[in-house]
Motif scaffolding. Structure first.
Motif, PDB file in Angstrom:
ATOM      1  N   GLN A 150       0.852  -1.182   0.000  1.00 27.85           N
ATOM      2  CA  GLN A 150       0.000   0.000   0.000  1.00 27.85           C
ATOM      3  C   GLN A 150       0.891   1.236   0.000  1.00 27.85           C
ATOM      4  OE1 GLN A 150      -1.982   0.632   3.736  1.00 27.85           O
ATOM      5  NE2 GLN A 150      -3.630   1.805   2.825  1.00 27.85           N
ATOM      6  N   TYR A 165      -8.087  -2.254   8.351  1.00 21.01           N
ATOM      7  CA  TYR A 165      -7.504  -1.304   9.306  1.00 21.01           C
ATOM      8  C   TYR A 165      -7.565  -1.874  10.717  1.00 21.01           C
ATOM      9  CZ  TYR A 165      -8.204   2.246   5.598  1.00 21.01           C
ATOM     10  OH  TYR A 165      -8.206   2.961   4.431  1.00 21.01           O
ATOM     11  N   GLY A 204      -5.114  -4.445  11.427  1.00 18.21           N
ATOM     12  CA  GLY A 204      -3.728  -4.022  11.245  1.00 18.21           C
ATOM     13  C   GLY A 204      -3.112  -4.498   9.945  1.00 18.21           C
ATOM     14  N   GLU A 214      -2.804   0.312   6.519  1.00 14.58           N
ATOM     15  CA  GLU A 214      -2.652   1.564   7.254  1.00 14.58           C
ATOM     16  C   GLU A 214      -3.736   2.550   6.817  1.00 14.58           C
ATOM     17  OE1 GLU A 214       0.422   5.244   6.904  1.00 14.58           O
ATOM     18  OE2 GLU A 214       1.291   3.234   6.909  1.00 14.58           O
ATOM     19  N   ARG A 215      -4.432   3.125   7.802  1.00 13.70           N
ATOM     20  CA  ARG A 215      -5.456   4.131   7.498  1.00 13.70           C
ATOM     21  C   ARG A 215      -4.771   5.360   6.925  1.00 13.70           C
ATOM     22  NH1 ARG A 215     -10.567   4.253   9.410  1.00 13.70           N
ATOM     23  NH2 ARG A 215     -10.055   2.745  11.024  1.00 13.70           N
ATOM     24  N   ARG A 216      -5.357   5.949   5.876  1.00 15.91           N
ATOM     25  CA  ARG A 216      -4.745   7.072   5.192  1.00 15.91           C
ATOM     26  C   ARG A 216      -5.744   8.201   5.012  1.00 15.91           C
ATOM     27  NH1 ARG A 216      -0.050   5.692   2.881  1.00 15.91           N
ATOM     28  NH2 ARG A 216       0.460   3.526   2.697  1.00 15.91           N
TER      29      ARG A 216
END
Length: 174
Positions: free
Chosen positions: A10, A162, A165, A168-170
């Protein structure tokens, strides 16, 4: 089953990816989505930054092919001035379009990565076809009407990834 929607990598944008990153993985070709990956879905032509990215990958001997579910004329308008190979009306996530792209690149699936902004088309299709999958953040928050439905389902999948894990939250920029 849900892992078919999980990308191998990602990143924020295509510009965060360097040829060396892929060469280390044995990647010799890249299939890259058009709308909201290379340019916003409602723009027609490549920016200078996108042209430079194509040149960088070309000079590194990594083959690049553009793929899109959009109409042929939309993809041709973008790709033809750049002299880039492409597949329009790809019917992603069906693996056949990814297989066709690998054949056009004359590379084995193990040597090809797909870069795209959608889990339901780019990542799912790439995973089903056995490619290395790279999820980028969409360039803009708005989408073509047909994509808006996919984004609702995608948001549920992303939330699950998310929480576990796995991604990754964006924050997506407009």
């Amino acid at each position: 089953m849900l892992n078919n929607f999980l990308p191998n990598k990602q990143i924020n944008s295509i510009f965060d990816l360097q040829p060396e990153d892929l060469i280390k993985l044995g990647i010799k070709g890249v299939i890259v989505d058009l709308d909201n990956t290379l340019i916003p879905w409602n723009k027609a032509f490549a920016t200078d930054e996108v042209k430079d990215w194509f040149d960088l990958f070309g000079s590194s001997k990594i083959e690049v092919l553009i793929i899109s579910n959009n109409q042929i004329d939309r993809v041709t308008t973008f790709a033809y001035p750049l002299n880039m190979p492409y597949i329009g009306k790809a019917m992603k996530p069906l693996p056949i379009s990814f297989t066709r792209a690998c054949e056009q690149l004359q590379l084995d699936k193990s040597e090809v990565a797909i870069i795209g902004d959608q889990l339901l088309t780019d990542i799912l299709g790439g995973n089903l076809a056995g490619l290395y999958t790279i999820l980028v953040d969409p360039l803009v928050k708005s989408d073509a009407p047909i994509t808006q439905f996919n984004r609702k389902i995608e948001s549920l999948l992303l939330e699950r990834f998310y929480k576990k894990g796995q991604l990754e939250r964006r924050q997506i920029n407009e």
